[in-house]
Design an enzyme around this catalytic site. Structure first.
Site, short mmCIF file in Angstrom:
data_model
loop_
_atom_site.label_atom_id
_atom_site.label_comp_id
_atom_site.label_asym_id
_atom_site.label_seq_id
_atom_site.Cartn_x
_atom_site.Cartn_y
_atom_site.Cartn_z
N ARG A 256 0.88 -1.18 0.00
CA ARG A 256 0.00 0.00 0.00
C ARG A 256 0.91 1.22 0.00
O ARG A 256 1.98 1.21 0.65
CB ARG A 256 -0.88 0.04 1.26
CG ARG A 256 -2.06 -0.92 1.25
CD ARG A 256 -3.15 -0.49 0.26
NE ARG A 256 -4.28 -1.39 0.27
CZ ARG A 256 -4.42 -2.47 -0.51
NH1 ARG A 256 -3.50 -2.78 -1.38
NH2 ARG A 256 -5.51 -3.21 -0.43
N GLU A 285 -4.04 7.45 -4.33
CA GLU A 285 -4.41 6.95 -5.66
C GLU A 285 -5.74 7.56 -6.10
O GLU A 285 -6.62 7.74 -5.25
CB GLU A 285 -4.54 5.42 -5.62
CG GLU A 285 -3.20 4.77 -5.36
CD GLU A 285 -3.31 3.27 -5.12
OE1 GLU A 285 -4.41 2.71 -5.30
OE2 GLU A 285 -2.30 2.67 -4.75
N HIS A 303 -1.88 0.28 -9.66
CA HIS A 303 -2.47 -0.64 -8.66
C HIS A 303 -3.13 -1.84 -9.34
O HIS A 303 -4.32 -2.10 -9.14
CB HIS A 303 -3.48 0.11 -7.77
CG HIS A 303 -3.71 -0.61 -6.45
ND1 HIS A 303 -3.97 0.04 -5.27
CD2 HIS A 303 -3.73 -1.93 -6.13
CE1 HIS A 303 -4.14 -0.84 -4.30
NE2 HIS A 303 -4.00 -2.04 -4.81
O1 LIG Z 1 -4.30 -4.38 -3.71
C1 LIG Z 1 -5.07 -5.27 -3.81
C2 LIG Z 1 -5.66 -5.98 -2.71
O2 LIG Z 1 -5.48 -5.62 -1.54
O3 LIG Z 1 -6.36 -6.95 -2.99
#
Ligand SMILES: O=CC(=O)O
Length: 345
Positions: A256, A285, A303
């Site tokens: 993250r 984001e 992402h």
């Molecule tokens: O980033 C993606 C997730 O947490 O599934």
């Protein structure tokens, strides 16, 4: 055979009007909705309440359904907060279509006896492939040299600068869960030396363990961040970690954005205090710090690390299964219909 089952299923559902079905709240469309929304098995068993389709203001919408919403299906796009749960006293289950659970107030769920379930290991392979891919891309300058060729610079300016070899690199993995372990396996196959930081040392693994992430960085040529975002890990990758990683060090983040102090990372990249970065996640984001666009030693991805069409389908199946096995959590009569597990097996 499938048709027969379908017919039996229709018959068993005939007595239930949509308003009698157990209600699953969706605050914003999670990516899996396009697939699960089309599954007759689910739409006949559950009423999906799509908050964004209601003409009512959100608070009014939630208040109107407060006593009947028994589960929430979410993704990172809409946080499940204590305030939200306070409004929905019948909720017994939160299913998130993601591996990360940082958008859910887990403590509040625990206190209220609400079960939380996530994407489990569905994303481990694809997340690991993407992390190693980003590392190779940064080291071997794949994306940057692609730009070089496309812009005609090979012809005009000559050979592109050399990249750096992966074999023999010391790679520190921050977070040795499902994805981290798959990354480690791949890196071993590439001839790297794997080290790791995790909440606890894993007794069954021989990779060197560092309880202090700065120590890990000081002993690594590259760091791959794939841990969860929690109060403990927010901005854990800070100025000191970058300085321990050093001028030749590379960072890859598929966890993250907020695990890294992004401002500090940008500063280090701009001033050459670290060698490069492969980034799939960002603090705000979809905003990405503009300074990064100018840097050829940075590879950016929107992402998408864990998503492939295969992992997406596996996720949909898992979410359907998890929404389907709600009997222990929910009390409405429709939750306890027989044969629902057979439908998803
Ligand atoms: O980033 C993606 C997730 O947490 O599934």
């Amino acid at each position: 055979m499938e048709n027969q089952e379908e017919q039996q299923d229709n018959t068993s559902d005939q007595n239930h009007k949509p308003q009698d079905l157990p209600q699953v709240l969706l605050l914003k469309p999670p990516p899996v909705l396009s697939v699960i929304g089309e599954q007759p098995f689910l739409s006949k068993k559950y009423q999906f309440l799509k908050a964004w389709e209601s003409p009512l203001p959100l608070l009014q919408f939630l208040t109107a359904h407060a006593d009947s919403i028994q589960a929430i299906l979410c993704s990172g796009a809409a946080p499940v907060t204590d305030d939200l749960l306070q409004l929905l006293p019948s909720v017994r289950l939160v299913v998130t279509a993601s591996a990360g659970t940082n958008h859910i107030d887990l403590e509040a769920c625990h206190r209220r006896g609400i079960s939380v379930t996530n994407a489990g290991n569905v994303f481990s392979d694809d997340g690991a492939d993407a992390a190693v891919g980003l590392l190779i891309d940064v080291l071997r300058k794949i994306t940057a040299s692609d730009r070089y060729v496309r812009q005609g610079l090979w012809v005009n300016k000559g050979d592109y600068p050399l990249g750096s070899k992966l074999r023999g690199k010391r790679v520190g993995i921050v977070g040795l869960g499902g994805i981290g372990l798959e990354i480690a396996k791949r890196l071993e196959a590439f001839g790297c030396n794997v080290l790791y930081n995790s909440r606890k040392k894993k007794a069954h693994l021989s990779y060197p363990f560092y309880s202090d992430v700065r120590q890990l960085a000081a002993n690594s040529d590259a760091l791959i961040i794939c841990c969860a975002l929690t109060n403990q890990t927010r901005h854990m990758i800070d100025k000191d970690v970058f300085s321990a990683l050093g001028k030749e060090g590379v960072i890859v983040n598929i966890g993250r954005g907020a695990i890294v102090d992004e401002k500090e990372m940008v500063r280090c990249l701009v001033h050459g205090e670290i060698a490069g970065a492969g980034l799939d996640v960002f603090e705000n984001e979809p905003d990405v710090p503009k300074e990064l666009f100018e840097l050829d030693n940075v590879v950016l991805s929107p992402h998408r690390a864990v998503f492939t069409s295969e992992s997406f389908m596996a996720l949909c199946e898992l979410v359907m299964f998890k929404v389907a096995i709600t009997e222990p959590y929910c009390h409405h009569k429709c939750w306890t219909q027989p044969n629902r597990l057979a439908r998803v097996s």
